[in-house]
Design a protein around this motif. Structure first.
Motif, PDB file in Angstrom:
ATOM      1  N   ASP A  20     -48.730  10.917   1.071  1.00 14.91           N
ATOM      2  CA  ASP A  20     -47.502  11.670   0.851  1.00 14.91           C
ATOM      3  C   ASP A  20     -47.829  13.104   0.476  1.00 14.91           C
ATOM      4  O   ASP A  20     -48.825  13.350  -0.220  1.00 14.91           O
ATOM      5  CB  ASP A  20     -46.679  11.015  -0.259  1.00 14.91           C
ATOM      6  CG  ASP A  20     -46.010   9.728   0.211  1.00 14.91           C
ATOM      7  OD1 ASP A  20     -45.703   9.653   1.409  1.00 14.91           O
ATOM      8  OD2 ASP A  20     -45.817   8.822  -0.611  1.00 14.91           O
ATOM      9  N   PRO A  21     -47.015  14.063   0.888  1.00 12.34           N
ATOM     10  CA  PRO A  21     -45.822  13.885   1.711  1.00 12.34           C
ATOM     11  C   PRO A  21     -46.177  13.825   3.198  1.00 12.34           C
ATOM     12  O   PRO A  21     -47.188  14.397   3.616  1.00 12.34           O
ATOM     13  CB  PRO A  21     -45.009  15.133   1.390  1.00 12.34           C
ATOM     14  CG  PRO A  21     -46.058  16.184   1.141  1.00 12.34           C
ATOM     15  CD  PRO A  21     -47.187  15.466   0.462  1.00 12.34           C
ATOM     16  N   VAL A  22     -45.362  13.152   3.976  1.00 13.02           N
ATOM     17  CA  VAL A  22     -45.605  13.039   5.406  1.00 13.02           C
ATOM     18  C   VAL A  22     -44.478  13.727   6.170  1.00 13.02           C
ATOM     19  O   VAL A  22     -43.413  14.015   5.614  1.00 13.02           O
ATOM     20  CB  VAL A  22     -45.713  11.565   5.853  1.00 13.02           C
ATOM     21  CG1 VAL A  22     -46.885  10.888   5.175  1.00 13.02           C
ATOM     22  CG2 VAL A  22     -44.414  10.826   5.586  1.00 13.02           C
ATOM     23  N   ALA A  23     -44.734  13.966   7.442  1.00 13.89           N
ATOM     24  CA  ALA A  23     -43.719  14.539   8.338  1.00 13.89           C
ATOM     25  C   ALA A  23     -43.646  13.669   9.585  1.00 13.89           C
ATOM     26  O   ALA A  23     -44.672  13.209  10.088  1.00 13.89           O
ATOM     27  CB  ALA A  23     -44.071  15.977   8.720  1.00 13.89           C
ATOM     28  N   PHE A  24     -42.427  13.452  10.063  1.00 12.19           N
ATOM     29  CA  PHE A  24     -42.212  12.658  11.265  1.00 12.19           C
ATOM     30  C   PHE A  24     -41.653  13.542  12.378  1.00 12.19           C
ATOM     31  O   PHE A  24     -40.987  14.548  12.117  1.00 12.19           O
ATOM     32  CB  PHE A  24     -41.218  11.520  11.008  1.00 12.19           C
ATOM     33  CG  PHE A  24     -41.790  10.354  10.245  1.00 12.19           C
ATOM     34  CD1 PHE A  24     -42.509   9.371  10.913  1.00 12.19           C
ATOM     35  CD2 PHE A  24     -41.600  10.237   8.877  1.00 12.19           C
ATOM     36  CE1 PHE A  24     -43.027   8.286  10.224  1.00 12.19           C
ATOM     37  CE2 PHE A  24     -42.126   9.159   8.181  1.00 12.19           C
ATOM     38  CZ  PHE A  24     -42.839   8.176   8.853  1.00 12.19           C
ATOM     39  N   SER A  25     -41.906  13.121  13.612  1.00  7.72           N
ATOM     40  CA  SER A  25     -41.337  13.819  14.761  1.00  7.72           C
ATOM     41  C   SER A  25     -41.030  12.801  15.855  1.00  7.72           C
ATOM     42  O   SER A  25     -41.662  11.747  15.951  1.00  7.72           O
ATOM     43  CB  SER A  25     -42.301  14.877  15.291  1.00  7.72           C
ATOM     44  OG  SER A  25     -41.765  15.516  16.433  1.00  7.72           O
ATOM     45  N   ILE A  26     -40.071  13.155  16.700  1.00  8.39           N
ATOM     46  CA  ILE A  26     -39.643  12.296  17.807  1.00  8.39           C
ATOM     47  C   ILE A  26     -39.713  13.101  19.096  1.00  8.39           C
ATOM     48  O   ILE A  26     -39.336  14.272  19.136  1.00  8.39           O
ATOM     49  CB  ILE A  26     -38.199  11.794  17.594  1.00  8.39           C
ATOM     50  CG1 ILE A  26     -38.112  10.930  16.333  1.00  8.39           C
ATOM     51  CG2 ILE A  26     -37.696  11.022  18.806  1.00  8.39           C
ATOM     52  CD1 ILE A  26     -36.687  10.619  15.913  1.00  8.39           C
ATOM     53  N   ASP A  27     -40.194  12.444  20.149  1.00  4.32           N
ATOM     54  CA  ASP A  27     -40.169  13.080  21.464  1.00  4.32           C
ATOM     55  C   ASP A  27     -39.794  12.046  22.518  1.00  4.32           C
ATOM     56  O   ASP A  27     -40.020  10.842  22.338  1.00  4.32           O
ATOM     57  CB  ASP A  27     -41.510  13.711  21.813  1.00  4.32           C
ATOM     58  CG  ASP A  27     -41.398  14.610  23.047  1.00  4.32           C
ATOM     59  OD1 ASP A  27     -40.627  15.599  22.964  1.00  4.32           O
ATOM     60  OD2 ASP A  27     -42.031  14.323  24.063  1.00  4.32           O
ATOM     61  N   VAL A  28     -39.207  12.534  23.615  1.00  9.12           N
ATOM     62  CA  VAL A  28     -38.710  11.690  24.696  1.00  9.12           C
ATOM     63  C   VAL A  28     -39.183  12.277  26.022  1.00  9.12           C
ATOM     64  O   VAL A  28     -39.251  13.505  26.171  1.00  9.12           O
ATOM     65  CB  VAL A  28     -37.164  11.610  24.662  1.00  9.12           C
ATOM     66  CG1 VAL A  28     -36.624  10.841  25.856  1.00  9.12           C
ATOM     67  CG2 VAL A  28     -36.684  10.975  23.356  1.00  9.12           C
ATOM     68  N   THR A  29     -39.514  11.440  26.982  1.00 14.27           N
ATOM     69  CA  THR A  29     -39.920  11.920  28.302  1.00 14.27           C
ATOM     70  C   THR A  29     -38.723  12.537  29.017  1.00 14.27           C
ATOM     71  O   THR A  29     -37.575  12.198  28.732  1.00 14.27           O
ATOM     72  CB  THR A  29     -40.489  10.783  29.153  1.00 14.27           C
ATOM     73  OG1 THR A  29     -39.493   9.763  29.294  1.00 14.27           O
ATOM     74  CG2 THR A  29     -41.731  10.190  28.515  1.00 14.27           C
ATOM     75  N   PRO A  30     -38.961  13.444  29.974  1.00 12.84           N
ATOM     76  CA  PRO A  30     -37.846  14.110  30.668  1.00 12.84           C
ATOM     77  C   PRO A  30     -36.864  13.148  31.319  1.00 12.84           C
ATOM     78  O   PRO A  30     -35.654  13.392  31.325  1.00 12.84           O
ATOM     79  CB  PRO A  30     -38.545  14.988  31.715  1.00 12.84           C
ATOM     80  CG  PRO A  30     -39.881  15.273  31.118  1.00 12.84           C
ATOM     81  CD  PRO A  30     -40.261  14.016  30.375  1.00 12.84           C
ATOM     82  N   GLY A  55     -43.980  10.109  15.973  1.00 20.47           N
ATOM     83  CA  GLY A  55     -45.289  10.433  15.421  1.00 20.47           C
ATOM     84  C   GLY A  55     -45.182  10.800  13.957  1.00 20.47           C
ATOM     85  O   GLY A  55     -44.125  11.230  13.470  1.00 20.47           O
ATOM     86  N   VAL A  56     -46.278  10.647  13.227  1.00 19.22           N
ATOM     87  CA  VAL A  56     -46.318  10.990  11.806  1.00 19.22           C
ATOM     88  C   VAL A  56     -47.587  11.787  11.539  1.00 19.22           C
ATOM     89  O   VAL A  56     -48.597  11.627  12.227  1.00 19.22           O
ATOM     90  CB  VAL A  56     -46.279   9.724  10.925  1.00 19.22           C
ATOM     91  CG1 VAL A  56     -47.552   8.898  11.109  1.00 19.22           C
ATOM     92  CG2 VAL A  56     -46.065  10.080   9.452  1.00 19.22           C
ATOM     93  N   ALA A  57     -47.511  12.641  10.558  1.00 15.46           N
ATOM     94  CA  ALA A  57     -48.683  13.401  10.115  1.00 15.46           C
ATOM     95  C   ALA A  57     -48.677  13.470   8.596  1.00 15.46           C
ATOM     96  O   ALA A  57     -47.607  13.550   7.973  1.00 15.46           O
ATOM     97  CB  ALA A  57     -48.684  14.808  10.709  1.00 15.46           C
ATOM     98  N   GLY A  58     -49.856  13.422   8.016  1.00 19.67           N
ATOM     99  CA  GLY A  58     -50.004  13.538   6.571  1.00 19.67           C
ATOM    100  C   GLY A  58     -51.443  13.872   6.248  1.00 19.67           C
ATOM    101  O   GLY A  58     -52.338  13.704   7.096  1.00 19.67           O
ATOM    102  N   THR A  59     -51.699  14.320   5.060  1.00 19.94           N
ATOM    103  CA  THR A  59     -53.070  14.647   4.692  1.00 19.94           C
ATOM    104  C   THR A  59     -53.881  13.373   4.518  1.00 19.94           C
ATOM    105  O   THR A  59     -53.357  12.322   4.147  1.00 19.94           O
ATOM    106  CB  THR A  59     -53.107  15.468   3.398  1.00 19.94           C
ATOM    107  OG1 THR A  59     -52.452  14.721   2.357  1.00 19.94           O
ATOM    108  CG2 THR A  59     -52.416  16.807   3.577  1.00 19.94           C
TER     109      THR A  59
END
Length: 501
Positions: A331-341, A349-353
């Motif tokens: 923590d703390p983490v960040a999330f993201s969303i992506d979609v194909t065309p 996806g998630v990212a954190g230290t």
């Protein structure tokens, strides 16, 4: 007495083919020889449709120095629409207007090349003004050619590994371009190296898989140009096709084209209502299988990519070296969303230290988009992330209103400049070995086929023109960026009387 209400309704008029291509990129030009080519064709008795004239106007565009703006011109249009007329007009122009010493016309099959030879021979010999400039017409098998008294030659070949070698063509016309591979290009391209102002024309219909490798390359370049908004500097590309429905499309989808809609037939067939009738297309659909009809009449092709699996942006060894199966985000983490065309796949996806590095991970990757918001809600309740990131300009942008409503937070929407920064930061983190991952297959596959697209002075991941799903890569790239983005903290609410102390 018959009531007017009982009278049959007037039938809707048959649609007329679109004269503008669905996919098009043209390098800038100052002037064009296209109109002269159109007028010459008319003199020979070849009346061109507006779409054919458009191709000549843009394909024969010239720069300020007099050279062709487009070294390569590609025409991708379903069969029987009239690409042969474009070829004939270009060859007439090369012989009688442009002074090109040698024009090479090749086709995959010898019989196709012979048919083309006979058609243009009839045009030339049937026009007194052109016929008087002909020195000889060679009809010996394998030596078919038209020679002018001024020295220009139009020669016809069947493609093979050695055809064209030894000839220096000012212009190469490659018919049946959907069957064109490396051997043929290796034989023909070097013939133009010593020519001061060469040009090559590719004309064919939708890709048929492996044999369409060269057409696939051209199409990928065109899609990249369309997506970036920057024309390819040396390619003029014209494609008539539909954007077909995909499995995940809901009933009533208006973002894609219905194969049974005459409007879609018009989009992909510029000669509909001119030399192709709606009735004939309707009969074709009844007689052909769906896949064949889509390819042959609607321009839906299968295009190979020789970039997939080559790790052209980040090397495989460099990526594998950062794998750490024991890593976990803190923590703390960040999330993201992506979609194909085409909205066929989505990724979170998630990212954190993780120690001195940044951990990136594909949390979920599934077909369709219907699962995304519910999964995001579960992740949000469990992790309480600092931010959710979604590219509003990308395919996942449509999910933002529902996400904000369900999560009760504002989704961060990076601007184009910030998206480019995210891609650059991800790349730099890999190079500096400041990133770790779990060596997940979806992410590795995305990176193996990923390519760059220019975004201003920087670059971003290319969504189109690649044959892999890069949504996992985009998701972790934006999640990593989200770890460092500034976010506005909500102001602490105070009792009204406190504010007056």
């Amino acid at each position: 007495m018959t009531s007017l209400l009982d009278a049959p309704a007037a039938a809707a008029p048959d649609p007329v083919g679109s004269q503008e291509p669905r996919i098009c990129t043209v390098p800038p030009f100052l002037s064009s020889s296209g109109q002269e080519a159109v007028e010459l064709s008319a003199l020979a008795g070849l009346e061109l449709d507006p779409w054919q004239q458009l191709i000549l106007d843009r394909g024969l565009g010239e720069r300020a120095d007099g050279r062709w703006a487009a070294f390569e011109v590609a025409v991708n249009v379903p069969r029987q629409n009239g690409k042969g007329g474009v070829i004939e007009a270009r060859e007439l122009a090369g012989l009688f207007l442009l002074g090109e010493k040698l024009i090479l016309h090749s086709a995959h099959e010898f019989k196709t090349s012979i048919v083309a030879f006979r058609r243009i021979e009839q045009l030339i010999m049937g026009c007194p003004d052109l016929r008087k400039r002909v020195l000889r017409v060679r009809k010996t098998t394998g030596e078919e050619a038209i020679e002018l008294v001024t020295g220009q030659v139009l020669r016809f070949l069947a493609r093979s590994g050695g055809s064209g070698r030894g000839f220096t063509g000012d212009c190469n016309i490659l018919d049946e371009a959907m069957i064109l591979g490396d051997d043929a290009m290796g034989a023909l391209m070097p013939t133009m190296a010593a020519v001061p102002n060469p040009q090559i024309w590719y004309l064919g219909s939708a890709g048929i898989g492996g044999p369409s490798v060269q057409l696939g390359r051209l199409r990928n370049r065109a899609l990249e140009a369309v997506e970036s908004g920057e024309p390819d500097p040396s390619l003029a590309y014209f494609e008539w096709s539909i954007d077909p429905h995909v499995t995940e499309c809901t009933t009533g989808c208006n973002e894609h084209d219905d194969a049974g809609d005459p409007g879609a037939w018009a989009k992909s067939n510029p000669a509909l209502g001119i030399r192709i009738s709606t009735e004939h297309v309707r009969n074709e659909r009844l007689s052909m299988g769906d896949a064949i009809f889509a390819r042959e009449r609607l321009g839906v092709g299968d295009y190979p990519s020789d970039s997939a699996g080559t790790w052209t942006v980040i090397g495989e060894d460099a990526w594998r070296a950062l794998a750490d199966g024991e890593s976990k985000p803190e923590d703390p983490v960040a999330f993201s969303i992506d979609v194909t065309p085409e909205r066929s796949w989505a990724a979170i996806g998630v990212a954190g230290t993780s120690g001195d590095a940044t951990h990136v991970e594909v949390v979920d990757h599934r077909q369709g988009t219907g699962w995304v918001v519910e999964r995001a809600r579960d992740l949000h309740e469990r992790w309480k992330p600092r931010v959710w990131v979604v590219d509003a300009a990308g395919p996942a942008g449509s999910l933002i209103p529902e996400l904000e409503r369900e999560l009760g937070v504002e989704v961060v929407q990076p601007k184009a400049r910030q998206y480019a920064q995210a891609c650059g930061q991800f790349y730099d983190a890999v190079a500096a070995r400041e990133l770790v991952h779990l060596d997940q297959a979806p992410l590795a596959t995305a990176l193996a086929g990923a390519r760059k697209r220019d975004l201003g002075e920087a670059w971003a991941w290319a969504r189109r023109g690649v044959n892999v799903d890069i949504s996992p890569l985009v998701a972790v790239t934006l999640a990593r960026w989200g770890l460092g983005v500034d976010i506005e903290e909500p102001e602490e609410e105070v009792e009204p009387w406190v504010a007056f102390r």
